[in-house]
Scaffold this active site. Structure first.
Site, PDB file in Angstrom:
ATOM      1  N   ASP A 154       8.563  -2.805  53.849  1.00 26.05           N
ATOM      2  CA  ASP A 154       8.902  -2.764  52.591  1.00 26.05           C
ATOM      3  C   ASP A 154       9.329  -4.245  52.434  1.00 26.05           C
ATOM      4  O   ASP A 154       9.583  -5.145  53.543  1.00 26.05           O
ATOM      5  CB  ASP A 154      10.037  -1.925  52.121  1.00 26.05           C
ATOM      6  CG  ASP A 154      10.262  -2.199  50.604  1.00 26.05           C
ATOM      7  OD1 ASP A 154       9.232  -2.610  49.813  1.00 26.05           O
ATOM      8  OD2 ASP A 154      11.153  -2.010  50.163  1.00 26.05           O
ATOM      9  N   SER A 155       9.597  -4.812  51.149  1.00 26.59           N
ATOM     10  CA  SER A 155      10.126  -6.225  50.992  1.00 26.59           C
ATOM     11  C   SER A 155      11.588  -6.131  51.141  1.00 26.59           C
ATOM     12  O   SER A 155      12.484  -6.905  50.677  1.00 26.59           O
ATOM     13  CB  SER A 155       9.697  -6.691  49.539  1.00 26.59           C
ATOM     14  OG  SER A 155      10.437  -5.853  48.677  1.00 26.59           O
ATOM     15  N   TYR A 214       8.454  -9.156  46.358  1.00 21.93           N
ATOM     16  CA  TYR A 214       6.875  -9.004  46.618  1.00 21.93           C
ATOM     17  C   TYR A 214       6.371  -9.009  44.943  1.00 21.93           C
ATOM     18  O   TYR A 214       5.290  -9.663  44.854  1.00 21.93           O
ATOM     19  CB  TYR A 214       6.520  -7.805  47.217  1.00 21.93           C
ATOM     20  CG  TYR A 214       6.380  -7.873  48.891  1.00 21.93           C
ATOM     21  CD1 TYR A 214       6.919  -8.844  49.481  1.00 21.93           C
ATOM     22  CD2 TYR A 214       5.991  -6.805  49.612  1.00 21.93           C
ATOM     23  CE1 TYR A 214       7.110  -8.780  50.855  1.00 21.93           C
ATOM     24  CE2 TYR A 214       5.802  -6.755  50.695  1.00 21.93           C
ATOM     25  CZ  TYR A 214       6.334  -7.645  51.420  1.00 21.93           C
ATOM     26  OH  TYR A 214       6.496  -7.857  52.756  1.00 21.93           O
ATOM     27  N   CYS A 266       6.106   0.610  49.825  1.00 28.37           N
ATOM     28  CA  CYS A 266       6.203  -0.576  48.886  1.00 28.37           C
ATOM     29  C   CYS A 266       4.909  -0.319  47.743  1.00 28.37           C
ATOM     30  O   CYS A 266       3.801  -0.295  48.137  1.00 28.37           O
ATOM     31  CB  CYS A 266       6.308  -1.907  49.603  1.00 28.37           C
ATOM     32  SG  CYS A 266       6.194  -3.162  48.172  1.00 28.37           S
ATOM     33  N   ASN A 267       5.143  -0.123  46.506  1.00 23.05           N
ATOM     34  CA  ASN A 267       4.172   0.036  45.434  1.00 23.05           C
ATOM     35  C   ASN A 267       3.374  -1.090  45.227  1.00 23.05           C
ATOM     36  O   ASN A 267       2.227  -1.317  45.155  1.00 23.05           O
ATOM     37  CB  ASN A 267       4.693   0.278  44.156  1.00 23.05           C
ATOM     38  CG  ASN A 267       5.476   1.839  44.115  1.00 23.05           C
ATOM     39  OD1 ASN A 267       4.870   2.979  43.875  1.00 23.05           O
ATOM     40  ND2 ASN A 267       6.624   1.935  44.677  1.00 23.05           N
ATOM     41  N   THR A 268       4.235  -2.528  45.436  1.00 26.41           N
ATOM     42  CA  THR A 268       3.430  -3.642  45.081  1.00 26.41           C
ATOM     43  C   THR A 268       2.557  -3.959  46.156  1.00 26.41           C
ATOM     44  O   THR A 268       1.391  -4.439  45.881  1.00 26.41           O
ATOM     45  CB  THR A 268       4.492  -4.883  45.196  1.00 26.41           C
ATOM     46  OG1 THR A 268       5.508  -4.144  44.108  1.00 26.41           O
ATOM     47  CG2 THR A 268       4.041  -6.188  44.664  1.00 26.41           C
ATOM     48  N   CYS A 271       8.819   1.751  42.050  1.00 33.11           N
ATOM     49  CA  CYS A 271       9.230   0.487  43.060  1.00 33.11           C
ATOM     50  C   CYS A 271      10.057   1.463  43.841  1.00 33.11           C
ATOM     51  O   CYS A 271      11.048   2.050  43.445  1.00 33.11           O
ATOM     52  CB  CYS A 271       9.793  -0.511  42.282  1.00 33.11           C
ATOM     53  SG  CYS A 271      10.591  -1.883  43.451  1.00 33.11           S
ATOM     54  N   THR A 272       9.968   1.171  45.240  1.00 34.38           N
ATOM     55  CA  THR A 272      10.641   1.822  46.038  1.00 34.38           C
ATOM     56  C   THR A 272      12.207   1.628  46.223  1.00 34.38           C
ATOM     57  O   THR A 272      13.334   2.128  46.633  1.00 34.38           O
ATOM     58  CB  THR A 272      10.270   1.889  47.611  1.00 34.38           C
ATOM     59  OG1 THR A 272      10.161   0.462  47.913  1.00 34.38           O
ATOM     60  CG2 THR A 272       8.755   2.564  47.542  1.00 34.38           C
ATOM     61  N   HIS A 273      12.597   0.314  45.734  1.00 39.93           N
ATOM     62  CA  HIS A 273      13.943  -0.059  45.382  1.00 39.93           C
ATOM     63  C   HIS A 273      14.718   0.772  44.425  1.00 39.93           C
ATOM     64  O   HIS A 273      15.980   1.168  44.243  1.00 39.93           O
ATOM     65  CB  HIS A 273      14.180  -1.370  45.223  1.00 39.93           C
ATOM     66  CG  HIS A 273      13.706  -2.514  46.074  1.00 39.93           C
ATOM     67  ND1 HIS A 273      12.724  -2.676  46.954  1.00 39.93           N
ATOM     68  CD2 HIS A 273      14.767  -3.231  46.661  1.00 39.93           C
ATOM     69  CE1 HIS A 273      12.932  -3.635  47.891  1.00 39.93           C
ATOM     70  NE2 HIS A 273      14.251  -3.926  47.768  1.00 39.93           N
TER      71      HIS A 273
HETATM   72  N1  DGL Z   1      10.157  -1.953  46.823  1.00 41.88           N
HETATM   73  C1  DGL Z   1       8.848  -2.775  46.496  1.00 41.88           C
HETATM   74  C2  DGL Z   1       7.864  -1.801  45.436  1.00 41.88           C
HETATM   75  O1  DGL Z   1       7.727  -0.718  45.756  1.00 41.88           O
HETATM   76  C3  DGL Z   1       8.886  -4.268  46.143  1.00 41.88           C
HETATM   77  C4  DGL Z   1      10.018  -4.721  45.595  1.00 41.88           C
HETATM   78  C5  DGL Z   1       9.715  -6.298  45.308  1.00 41.88           C
HETATM   79  O2  DGL Z   1       9.850  -6.971  46.333  1.00 41.88           O
HETATM   80  O3  DGL Z   1       9.375  -6.857  44.304  1.00 41.88           O
HETATM   81  O4  DGL Z   1       7.052  -2.520  44.846  1.00 41.88           O
END
Ligand code: DGL
Length: 250
Positions: free
Chosen positions: A9-10, A41, A72-74, A180-182
């Site tokens: 992930d990012s 990301y 990571c969704n992105t 988003c996983t964050h």
């Molecule tokens: N955690 C990531 C996601 O699920 C990306 C967050 C990011 O770096 O913008 O999209």
């Protein structure tokens, strides 16, 4: 097969998926790359994301990972298809906003909160085409800057930004999809603003799909002791330590 499960992930967002994976596959070994150097990301374009994610995938392949989980969704909505074409012999499992879960539960007013990239992505549009209830209202909203604030643990700014993004939807929605996983890392703060709204995130679904793929390909680890968990944050040792602490605290 006793090789590792690779995850990336990012940044620390992937921990939400790693945690579910450890729950259902405790005997597997894990290697999680947090690409914090390239966070966020969600505010990059597809070309740049493909370059960045290919580098991470190559590092995971050097570690001989038997499967790669894009936590990571992105990265999934932008590059998974191309990564699969580029690394043909590798099994990938991706993460997309859990729009299907909202659909299956028959929610009527759903806010989908994801990064700017994911929000506009073709993949999210396809999911909405396939899994939108006829009588369901969808609000597709971008959490601009939210992932980096979470990455930097800037609690005061997170609270302000969430209040700004979510206030217009107070008492207007019955569910929110965290795309988003964050974002599950600030679930409590989201709940405090939206109160009785159902919070949906796809991490359990991703973990189940990884298990399914390992079974299908006869790749489950044969050990009967707990596996090793290795986290590598490419920005700093302190961030690596923070992630181990988060993982061990819940
Ligand atoms: N955690 C990531 C996601 O699920 C990306 C967050 C990011 O770096 O913008 O999209």
């Amino acid at each position: 097969m006793n090789n590792k499960i690779g995850i990336f992930d990012s940044g620390l967002g992937g921990l939400t998926i790693l945690k579910e994976l450890i729950n259902i596959l405790p005997n597997e070994d894990y290697y999680f790359i947090e690409d914090s150097m390239n966070n966020p990301y969600g505010e990059k374009d597809e070309e740049e994301l493909l370059k960045i994610t290919s580098d991470v995938v190559e590092n995971l392949l050097k570690e001989k990972c038997k499967i790669i989980v894009i936590a990571c969704n992105t990265a999934t909505t932008s590059c998974m298809k191309k990564l699969k074409e580029k690394y043909k012999d590798t099994i990938f499992v991706g993460t997309v906003p859990a729009i299907k879960v909202a659909y299956d539960n028959n929610y009527k007013k759903t806010l989908i909160l994801s990064t700017p990239y994911t929000m506009k992505s073709k993949r999210v549009n396809e999911l909405l085409r396939d899994y939108k209830n006829e009588d369901q209202e969808i609000y597709n909203v971008s959490g601009e800057n939210l992932a980096s604030l979470i990455e930097n643990d800037n609690q005061e700014e997170i609270k302000k930004l969430l209040e700004k993004i979510l206030s217009p939807y107070k008492n207007k929605i019955d569910s929110i999809v965290l795309g988003c996983t964050h974002y599950p890392l600030v679930k409590k703060q989201i709940q405090a603003i939206l109160k009785d709204v159902a919070i949906i995130d796809g991490s359990i679904g991703v973990a189940k799909e990884v298990k399914h793929q390992l079974e299908l390909n006869n790749l489950l680890n044969s050990k009967n002791t707990r596996g090793d968990i290795k986290i590598f944050n490419n920005k700093s040792l302190d961030l690596t330590k923070r992630s181990y602490d988060i993982l061990n605290s819940k």
